[in-house]
Design an enzyme around this catalytic site. Sequence first.
Site, PDB file in Angstrom:
ATOM      1  N   GLY A  13       1.474  -5.459   0.264  1.00 21.29           N
ATOM      2  CA  GLY A  13       2.060  -4.424   1.107  1.00 21.29           C
ATOM      3  C   GLY A  13       2.087  -4.848   2.559  1.00 21.29           C
ATOM      4  CG  ASN A 114      -9.368  -7.879  -1.178  1.00 20.55           C
ATOM      5  OD1 ASN A 114      -8.696  -6.944  -0.761  1.00 20.55           O
ATOM      6  ND2 ASN A 114     -10.644  -8.025  -0.897  1.00 20.55           N
ATOM      7  CG  ASP A 144      -6.067  -0.914   0.961  1.00 21.32           C
ATOM      8  OD1 ASP A 144      -5.623   0.205   1.255  1.00 21.32           O
ATOM      9  OD2 ASP A 144      -5.652  -1.562  -0.018  1.00 21.32           O
ATOM     10  CD  GLU A 247      -3.584   4.465  -2.937  1.00 22.55           C
ATOM     11  OE1 GLU A 247      -2.457   4.819  -3.313  1.00 22.55           O
ATOM     12  OE2 GLU A 247      -3.835   3.323  -2.479  1.00 22.55           O
ATOM     13  CD  GLN A 299      -0.686   5.535   4.263  1.00 21.32           C
ATOM     14  OE1 GLN A 299      -1.848   5.747   4.548  1.00 21.32           O
ATOM     15  NE2 GLN A 299      -0.154   5.932   3.112  1.00 21.32           N
ATOM     16  NE  ARG A 300       3.692  -0.621   2.840  1.00 19.59           N
ATOM     17  CZ  ARG A 300       3.673  -0.890   1.534  1.00 19.59           C
ATOM     18  NH1 ARG A 300       2.553  -0.757   0.859  1.00 19.59           N
ATOM     19  NH2 ARG A 300       4.767  -1.300   0.928  1.00 19.59           N
TER      20      ARG A 300
END
EC number: 2.7.1.90
Length: 421
Positions: A13, A114, A144, A247, A299-300
Amino acid sequence: MSKQNAFYAQSGGVTAVINASACGVIETARQHSDKIGTVYAGHNGIIGALVEELIDTNAISTDDVAALRHTPGGAFGSCRYKLKDIDTHREQYERLIEVFKAHDIGYFFYNGGNDSADTCLKVSQISEKLGYPIKAIHVPKTVDNDLPITDTCPGFGSVAKYIALSTMEAGLDIQSMCETSTKVFILEVMGRHAGWIAAAGGLAQQAEGQPPHLIVFPEIAFDKAAFLKKVDQSVKDNGYCVIVVSEGAHYEDGTFLADAGTKDAFGHTQLGGVAPTLANMVRAELGYKYHWAVADYLQRAARHIASETDLQQAYAVGKAAVEMAVAGKNAVMPAIIRTSNAPFAWTIEEAPLSSVANVEKFMPRDFITEDGFGITDKCREYLEPLIRGQADLPYDEKTGLPKYVRLQHVLAEKKLPEFKA
Protein backbone atom coordinates in the site's frame (compact mmCIF):
# COMPACT_ATOMS: atom_id res chain seq x y z
CA MET A 1 34.00 -0.45 -6.94
CA SER A 2 33.00 -0.34 -10.60
CA LYS A 3 30.06 1.80 -11.64
CA GLN A 4 26.74 -0.08 -11.86
CA ASN A 5 23.06 0.72 -12.30
CA ALA A 6 20.42 0.58 -9.58
CA PHE A 7 16.89 -0.80 -9.27
CA TYR A 8 14.24 0.89 -7.13
CA ALA A 9 10.70 -0.37 -6.54
CA GLN A 10 7.66 0.46 -4.42
CA SER A 11 5.75 -2.31 -2.68
CA GLY A 12 2.42 -2.74 -0.92
CA GLY A 13 0.00 0.00 0.00
CA VAL A 14 1.27 3.45 -0.93
CA THR A 15 1.41 6.51 1.33
CA ALA A 16 1.25 10.28 1.14
CA VAL A 17 5.06 10.43 1.24
CA ILE A 18 6.38 7.26 -0.41
CA ASN A 19 7.36 9.28 -3.48
CA ALA A 20 9.47 11.50 -1.23
CA SER A 21 11.57 8.39 -0.54
CA ALA A 22 11.79 7.79 -4.29
CA CYS A 23 12.91 11.39 -4.68
CA GLY A 24 15.57 10.83 -2.02
CA VAL A 25 16.84 7.71 -3.79
CA ILE A 26 16.98 9.24 -7.28
CA GLU A 27 18.42 12.62 -6.30
CA THR A 28 21.08 11.03 -4.11
CA ALA A 29 21.98 8.46 -6.77
CA ARG A 30 22.50 11.31 -9.25
CA GLN A 31 24.90 12.88 -6.77
CA HIS A 32 26.88 9.61 -6.76
CA SER A 33 27.16 9.30 -10.52
CA ASP A 34 30.71 8.02 -10.12
CA LYS A 35 29.32 4.80 -8.61
CA ILE A 36 25.70 4.63 -9.79
CA GLY A 37 24.74 4.91 -13.43
CA THR A 38 21.04 4.70 -14.26
CA VAL A 39 18.36 4.22 -11.63
CA TYR A 40 15.71 1.90 -13.06
CA ALA A 41 12.33 1.88 -11.30
CA GLY A 42 10.22 -1.24 -11.35
CA HIS A 43 6.92 -0.71 -13.14
CA ASN A 44 4.38 -1.94 -10.57
CA GLY A 45 6.93 -2.89 -7.98
CA ILE A 46 8.88 -6.12 -8.03
CA ILE A 47 6.71 -7.33 -10.91
CA GLY A 48 8.51 -4.78 -13.07
CA ALA A 49 11.78 -6.61 -12.43
CA LEU A 50 10.32 -10.04 -13.14
CA VAL A 51 8.72 -9.03 -16.46
CA GLU A 52 11.60 -6.68 -17.31
CA GLU A 53 9.55 -3.48 -17.31
CA LEU A 54 12.19 -1.08 -16.09
CA ILE A 55 11.44 2.64 -16.02
CA ASP A 56 14.46 4.74 -16.97
CA THR A 57 14.51 7.54 -14.38
CA ASN A 58 17.24 9.33 -16.36
CA ALA A 59 14.38 10.39 -18.63
CA ILE A 60 12.73 12.24 -15.73
CA SER A 61 13.65 15.92 -15.45
CA THR A 62 15.22 17.37 -12.33
CA ASP A 63 12.04 19.37 -11.66
CA ASP A 64 9.78 16.33 -11.98
CA VAL A 65 11.99 14.29 -9.68
CA ALA A 66 11.80 17.12 -7.14
CA ALA A 67 8.00 17.22 -7.55
CA LEU A 68 7.83 13.60 -6.37
CA ARG A 69 8.53 14.99 -2.91
CA HIS A 70 5.01 16.46 -2.69
CA THR A 71 3.08 13.93 -4.81
CA PRO A 72 1.12 11.09 -3.11
CA GLY A 73 0.47 7.59 -4.47
CA GLY A 74 3.13 5.42 -6.06
CA ALA A 75 4.66 7.27 -9.00
CA PHE A 76 6.06 4.09 -10.56
CA GLY A 77 3.26 1.74 -9.59
CA SER A 78 3.23 -0.55 -6.57
CA CYS A 79 1.99 -4.10 -6.07
CA ARG A 80 0.93 -6.67 -3.55
CA TYR A 81 3.09 -9.50 -4.78
CA LYS A 82 5.12 -11.74 -2.53
CA LEU A 83 7.94 -13.79 -3.97
CA LYS A 84 7.53 -17.47 -3.21
CA ASP A 85 9.83 -19.54 -1.02
CA ILE A 86 13.35 -19.74 -2.45
CA ASP A 87 13.59 -23.51 -2.05
CA THR A 88 10.39 -24.27 -3.99
CA HIS A 89 10.34 -21.36 -6.46
CA ARG A 90 13.99 -20.67 -7.12
CA GLU A 91 13.15 -19.68 -10.71
CA GLN A 92 11.67 -16.35 -9.56
CA TYR A 93 14.89 -15.32 -7.88
CA GLU A 94 16.99 -16.60 -10.75
CA ARG A 95 14.87 -14.47 -13.09
CA LEU A 96 15.49 -11.38 -10.96
CA ILE A 97 19.22 -11.94 -11.08
CA GLU A 98 19.08 -12.54 -14.85
CA VAL A 99 17.31 -9.20 -15.34
CA PHE A 100 19.71 -7.39 -13.02
CA LYS A 101 22.69 -8.94 -14.78
CA ALA A 102 21.32 -8.05 -18.22
CA HIS A 103 20.94 -4.39 -17.19
CA ASP A 104 24.14 -4.22 -15.11
CA ILE A 105 22.18 -3.57 -11.91
CA GLY A 106 24.28 -3.86 -8.76
CA TYR A 107 22.04 -2.01 -6.31
CA PHE A 108 18.55 -3.00 -5.16
CA PHE A 109 16.37 -0.53 -3.23
CA TYR A 110 13.01 -1.92 -2.12
CA ASN A 111 10.58 0.56 -0.59
CA GLY A 112 8.00 -1.18 1.58
CA GLY A 113 7.01 -2.86 4.84
CA ASN A 114 7.53 -6.23 6.54
CA ASP A 115 7.11 -8.45 3.48
CA SER A 116 9.33 -6.15 1.42
CA ALA A 117 12.09 -6.40 4.01
CA ASP A 118 11.90 -10.17 3.66
CA THR A 119 12.09 -9.94 -0.15
CA CYS A 120 15.07 -7.60 0.07
CA LEU A 121 16.92 -9.99 2.38
CA LYS A 122 16.23 -12.96 0.08
CA VAL A 123 17.45 -11.05 -2.99
CA SER A 124 20.68 -10.29 -1.16
CA GLN A 125 21.13 -13.94 -0.19
CA ILE A 126 20.28 -15.52 -3.55
CA SER A 127 22.43 -13.05 -5.49
CA GLU A 128 25.43 -14.22 -3.47
CA LYS A 129 24.58 -17.88 -4.14
CA LEU A 130 24.20 -17.24 -7.87
CA GLY A 131 27.54 -15.48 -8.11
CA TYR A 132 26.16 -12.01 -8.89
CA PRO A 133 26.22 -10.19 -5.53
CA ILE A 134 23.87 -7.21 -5.23
CA LYS A 135 23.79 -4.51 -2.57
CA ALA A 136 20.20 -4.86 -1.31
CA ILE A 137 18.86 -2.05 0.89
CA HIS A 138 15.35 -1.92 2.31
CA VAL A 139 13.74 1.54 2.32
CA PRO A 140 11.16 1.51 5.15
CA LYS A 141 7.56 2.48 4.43
CA THR A 142 4.27 1.48 6.01
CA VAL A 143 1.33 3.40 7.37
CA ASP A 144 0.88 0.59 9.92
CA ASN A 145 4.05 1.73 11.73
CA ASP A 146 4.85 -1.88 12.61
CA LEU A 147 8.47 -2.29 11.48
CA PRO A 148 10.89 -3.08 14.33
CA ILE A 149 14.00 -1.11 15.35
CA THR A 150 13.00 2.11 13.55
CA ASP A 151 11.30 4.66 15.83
CA THR A 152 8.59 5.16 13.23
CA CYS A 153 7.86 4.20 9.64
CA PRO A 154 7.63 6.84 6.89
CA GLY A 155 4.00 7.15 5.86
CA PHE A 156 2.67 6.73 9.39
CA GLY A 157 3.07 10.32 10.58
CA SER A 158 0.87 11.65 7.79
CA VAL A 159 -1.82 9.00 8.32
CA ALA A 160 -1.69 9.74 12.04
CA LYS A 161 -2.23 13.44 11.34
CA TYR A 162 -5.15 12.70 9.01
CA ILE A 163 -6.86 10.44 11.54
CA ALA A 164 -6.30 12.82 14.46
CA LEU A 165 -7.71 15.72 12.47
CA SER A 166 -10.62 13.71 11.06
CA THR A 167 -11.53 12.50 14.54
CA MET A 168 -11.45 16.06 15.86
CA GLU A 169 -13.55 17.48 13.01
CA ALA A 170 -16.08 14.64 12.98
CA GLY A 171 -16.36 15.00 16.75
CA LEU A 172 -17.34 18.65 16.40
CA ASP A 173 -19.92 17.67 13.78
CA ILE A 174 -21.53 14.98 15.97
CA GLN A 175 -21.48 17.24 19.03
CA SER A 176 -23.38 19.88 17.08
CA MET A 177 -26.24 17.50 16.21
CA CYS A 178 -26.35 15.01 19.07
CA GLU A 179 -29.32 16.56 20.90
CA THR A 180 -31.77 15.64 18.13
CA SER A 181 -29.80 13.39 15.80
CA THR A 182 -26.73 11.10 15.75
CA LYS A 183 -25.48 9.95 19.12
CA VAL A 184 -22.68 7.58 18.05
CA PHE A 185 -20.05 7.97 15.32
CA ILE A 186 -17.56 5.22 14.44
CA LEU A 187 -14.42 5.76 12.35
CA GLU A 188 -12.72 2.64 10.99
CA VAL A 189 -9.00 2.95 10.32
CA MET A 190 -6.24 0.69 8.97
CA GLY A 191 -4.17 -1.57 11.20
CA ARG A 192 -4.35 -5.33 10.89
CA HIS A 193 -2.40 -6.38 13.98
CA ALA A 194 -1.02 -3.11 15.33
CA GLY A 195 -3.14 -0.24 16.61
CA TRP A 196 -0.82 2.68 15.91
CA ILE A 197 -3.20 4.42 13.51
CA ALA A 198 -6.18 3.97 15.83
CA ALA A 199 -4.06 5.38 18.66
CA ALA A 200 -3.41 8.52 16.60
CA GLY A 201 -7.13 9.29 16.78
CA GLY A 202 -6.56 9.77 20.51
CA LEU A 203 -4.52 12.91 19.81
CA ALA A 204 -7.80 14.69 19.01
CA GLN A 205 -8.76 14.51 22.67
CA GLN A 206 -7.35 17.65 24.28
CA ALA A 207 -9.52 17.59 27.43
CA GLU A 208 -11.68 15.16 29.38
CA GLY A 209 -14.97 14.42 27.65
CA GLN A 210 -13.69 15.31 24.18
CA PRO A 211 -13.64 12.72 21.39
CA PRO A 212 -12.59 10.06 20.79
CA HIS A 213 -14.38 8.54 23.75
CA LEU A 214 -13.31 5.01 22.82
CA ILE A 215 -10.49 3.48 20.79
CA VAL A 216 -10.67 -0.19 19.87
CA PHE A 217 -7.17 -1.69 19.44
CA PRO A 218 -6.05 -5.00 17.88
CA GLU A 219 -3.73 -5.43 20.87
CA ILE A 220 -6.69 -5.65 23.28
CA ALA A 221 -9.14 -8.53 22.84
CA PHE A 222 -12.60 -7.11 22.14
CA ASP A 223 -15.05 -7.35 25.05
CA LYS A 224 -18.56 -6.65 23.76
CA ALA A 225 -20.11 -6.03 27.19
CA ALA A 226 -17.34 -3.62 28.25
CA PHE A 227 -17.54 -1.83 24.89
CA LEU A 228 -21.31 -1.29 25.05
CA LYS A 229 -21.13 -0.15 28.67
CA LYS A 230 -18.48 2.43 27.75
CA VAL A 231 -20.49 3.68 24.77
CA ASP A 232 -23.65 4.03 26.82
CA GLN A 233 -21.85 5.88 29.60
CA SER A 234 -20.26 8.28 27.11
CA VAL A 235 -23.63 9.18 25.60
CA LYS A 236 -25.08 9.73 29.07
CA ASP A 237 -22.11 11.85 30.20
CA ASN A 238 -21.36 13.80 27.00
CA GLY A 239 -24.48 13.54 24.89
CA TYR A 240 -22.61 11.62 22.21
CA CYS A 241 -19.84 9.07 21.63
CA VAL A 242 -17.06 9.05 19.03
CA ILE A 243 -15.23 5.76 18.45
CA VAL A 244 -12.05 5.02 16.50
CA VAL A 245 -11.62 1.33 15.66
CA SER A 246 -8.79 -0.55 13.99
CA GLU A 247 -9.76 -2.89 11.16
CA GLY A 248 -7.88 -5.63 13.00
CA ALA A 249 -10.05 -5.60 16.13
CA HIS A 250 -10.65 -9.20 17.25
CA TYR A 251 -12.21 -11.35 19.91
CA GLU A 252 -10.31 -13.29 22.59
CA ASP A 253 -10.07 -16.35 20.33
CA GLY A 254 -8.39 -14.30 17.59
CA THR A 255 -11.40 -14.08 15.29
CA PHE A 256 -11.54 -10.69 13.56
CA LEU A 257 -14.73 -8.70 14.04
CA ALA A 258 -14.56 -7.96 10.31
CA ASP A 259 -13.26 -11.17 8.74
CA ALA A 260 -14.38 -10.98 5.08
CA GLY A 261 -13.64 -14.67 4.52
CA THR A 262 -11.01 -14.09 1.81
CA LYS A 263 -7.22 -13.69 1.59
CA ASP A 264 -5.06 -11.04 -0.08
CA ALA A 265 -1.98 -11.63 -2.26
CA PHE A 266 0.23 -11.99 0.82
CA GLY A 267 -2.07 -14.60 2.37
CA HIS A 268 -3.46 -12.16 4.93
CA THR A 269 -7.13 -12.30 5.93
CA GLN A 270 -9.09 -9.64 4.03
CA LEU A 271 -10.64 -7.24 6.49
CA GLY A 272 -13.44 -4.75 6.04
CA GLY A 273 -16.58 -3.71 7.82
CA VAL A 274 -15.65 -3.49 11.50
CA ALA A 275 -17.34 -0.06 11.76
CA PRO A 276 -20.77 -1.28 10.61
CA THR A 277 -20.31 -4.38 12.79
CA LEU A 278 -19.91 -2.18 15.85
CA ALA A 279 -22.71 0.11 14.67
CA ASN A 280 -25.09 -2.84 14.48
CA MET A 281 -24.15 -3.79 18.06
CA VAL A 282 -24.91 -0.27 19.23
CA ARG A 283 -28.26 -0.22 17.45
CA ALA A 284 -29.30 -3.68 18.63
CA GLU A 285 -28.21 -3.31 22.26
CA LEU A 286 -28.49 0.41 22.97
CA GLY A 287 -30.83 1.76 20.30
CA TYR A 288 -28.79 4.91 19.62
CA LYS A 289 -28.81 6.57 16.21
CA TYR A 290 -25.39 6.19 14.62
CA HIS A 291 -23.19 6.99 11.63
CA TRP A 292 -19.98 5.28 10.60
CA ALA A 293 -17.19 5.93 8.11
CA VAL A 294 -14.22 4.02 6.75
CA ALA A 295 -11.09 6.12 6.22
CA ASP A 296 -9.77 3.49 3.77
CA TYR A 297 -7.51 4.88 1.00
CA LEU A 298 -8.25 8.49 1.99
CA GLN A 299 -6.08 8.20 5.09
CA ARG A 300 -2.97 7.10 3.19
CA ALA A 301 -3.44 9.39 0.17
CA ALA A 302 -4.00 12.67 2.02
CA ARG A 303 -0.91 14.63 1.00
CA HIS A 304 -2.76 17.92 1.56
CA ILE A 305 -2.37 17.55 5.33
CA ALA A 306 0.83 15.51 5.40
CA SER A 307 3.14 15.85 8.38
CA GLU A 308 6.35 17.80 7.80
CA THR A 309 8.15 15.40 10.14
CA ASP A 310 6.94 12.47 8.05
CA LEU A 311 8.00 14.12 4.81
CA GLN A 312 11.50 14.83 6.09
CA GLN A 313 11.92 11.29 7.37
CA ALA A 314 10.62 9.71 4.14
CA TYR A 315 13.17 11.63 2.09
CA ALA A 316 15.92 10.91 4.62
CA VAL A 317 15.56 7.12 4.46
CA GLY A 318 15.67 7.20 0.64
CA LYS A 319 18.82 9.31 0.75
CA ALA A 320 20.42 7.15 3.45
CA ALA A 321 19.66 3.95 1.52
CA VAL A 322 21.78 5.12 -1.40
CA GLU A 323 24.56 6.37 0.86
CA MET A 324 24.66 3.00 2.65
CA ALA A 325 24.79 1.12 -0.65
CA VAL A 326 27.66 3.12 -2.14
CA ALA A 327 29.50 2.69 1.17
CA GLY A 328 29.34 -1.06 0.59
CA LYS A 329 26.54 -1.89 3.01
CA ASN A 330 24.23 -4.81 2.21
CA ALA A 331 21.05 -6.41 3.63
CA VAL A 332 20.33 -3.43 5.88
CA MET A 333 17.58 -0.86 6.40
CA PRO A 334 17.97 2.83 7.27
CA ALA A 335 16.25 3.06 10.66
CA ILE A 336 14.98 6.26 12.26
CA ILE A 337 16.34 6.56 15.80
CA ARG A 338 14.74 9.11 18.14
CA THR A 339 17.40 10.85 20.20
CA SER A 340 15.24 13.35 22.05
CA ASN A 341 11.59 14.19 22.73
CA ALA A 342 12.07 17.77 23.85
CA PRO A 343 13.22 19.10 21.52
CA PHE A 344 12.24 16.35 19.11
CA ALA A 345 15.34 15.03 17.36
CA TRP A 346 16.26 11.93 15.37
CA THR A 347 19.01 10.40 13.31
CA ILE A 348 19.43 7.54 10.84
CA GLU A 349 21.24 4.29 11.66
CA GLU A 350 21.49 0.98 9.85
CA ALA A 351 19.46 -2.02 10.99
CA PRO A 352 20.20 -5.58 9.79
CA LEU A 353 17.41 -7.03 7.65
CA SER A 354 17.74 -10.32 9.50
CA SER A 355 16.26 -8.49 12.51
CA VAL A 356 13.59 -6.67 10.49
CA ALA A 357 12.13 -9.15 8.00
CA ASN A 358 8.76 -10.60 9.03
CA VAL A 359 8.88 -8.99 12.49
CA GLU A 360 5.94 -6.82 13.60
CA LYS A 361 6.07 -4.04 16.22
CA PHE A 362 2.90 -3.73 18.29
CA MET A 363 1.58 -1.03 20.58
CA PRO A 364 3.24 -1.37 24.02
CA ARG A 365 0.70 -2.08 26.76
CA ASP A 366 1.74 1.05 28.63
CA PHE A 367 0.68 3.11 25.60
CA ILE A 368 -2.92 1.96 26.17
CA THR A 369 -5.02 3.00 29.17
CA GLU A 370 -5.86 0.41 31.82
CA ASP A 371 -9.44 -0.01 30.58
CA GLY A 372 -8.12 -0.73 27.06
CA PHE A 373 -10.06 2.07 25.33
CA GLY A 374 -7.66 5.04 25.23
CA ILE A 375 -4.05 6.22 24.96
CA THR A 376 -1.74 7.12 27.82
CA ASP A 377 0.41 10.23 28.22
CA LYS A 378 3.42 8.12 27.24
CA CYS A 379 1.75 7.24 23.95
CA ARG A 380 0.82 10.88 23.35
CA GLU A 381 4.43 11.91 23.97
CA TYR A 382 5.53 9.41 21.31
CA LEU A 383 2.89 10.35 18.73
CA GLU A 384 2.72 14.13 18.90
CA PRO A 385 6.12 14.93 17.29
CA LEU A 386 5.29 12.66 14.36
CA ILE A 387 2.34 14.78 13.19
CA ARG A 388 3.98 18.16 13.67
CA GLY A 389 4.37 20.65 10.87
CA GLN A 390 2.42 21.15 7.67
CA ALA A 391 4.33 19.72 4.73
CA ASP A 392 4.66 22.32 2.00
CA LEU A 393 2.47 21.80 -1.07
CA PRO A 394 2.27 23.94 -4.24
CA TYR A 395 -1.23 24.77 -5.48
CA ASP A 396 -2.50 25.76 -8.91
CA GLU A 397 -3.99 29.26 -8.62
CA LYS A 398 -6.53 28.60 -11.37
CA THR A 399 -7.90 25.23 -10.27
CA GLY A 400 -7.23 25.54 -6.56
CA LEU A 401 -5.85 21.99 -6.63
CA PRO A 402 -2.37 20.74 -5.70
CA LYS A 403 0.28 20.49 -8.41
CA TYR A 404 0.93 16.75 -8.36
CA VAL A 405 3.34 15.34 -10.94
CA ARG A 406 2.26 12.52 -13.27
CA LEU A 407 5.30 10.91 -14.82
CA GLN A 408 5.56 9.72 -18.40
CA HIS A 409 7.25 6.36 -18.05
CA VAL A 410 10.06 5.59 -20.48
CA LEU A 411 10.86 1.89 -20.39
CA ALA A 412 14.32 0.46 -20.96
CA GLU A 413 14.70 -1.87 -23.93
CA LYS A 414 14.05 -5.51 -23.01
CA LYS A 415 16.97 -7.91 -23.39
CA LEU A 416 15.52 -11.21 -22.17
CA PRO A 417 12.73 -13.64 -23.11
CA GLU A 418 9.28 -13.01 -21.68
CA PHE A 419 8.54 -14.21 -18.15
CA LYS A 420 5.15 -14.68 -16.52
CA ALA A 421 5.12 -13.24 -12.99
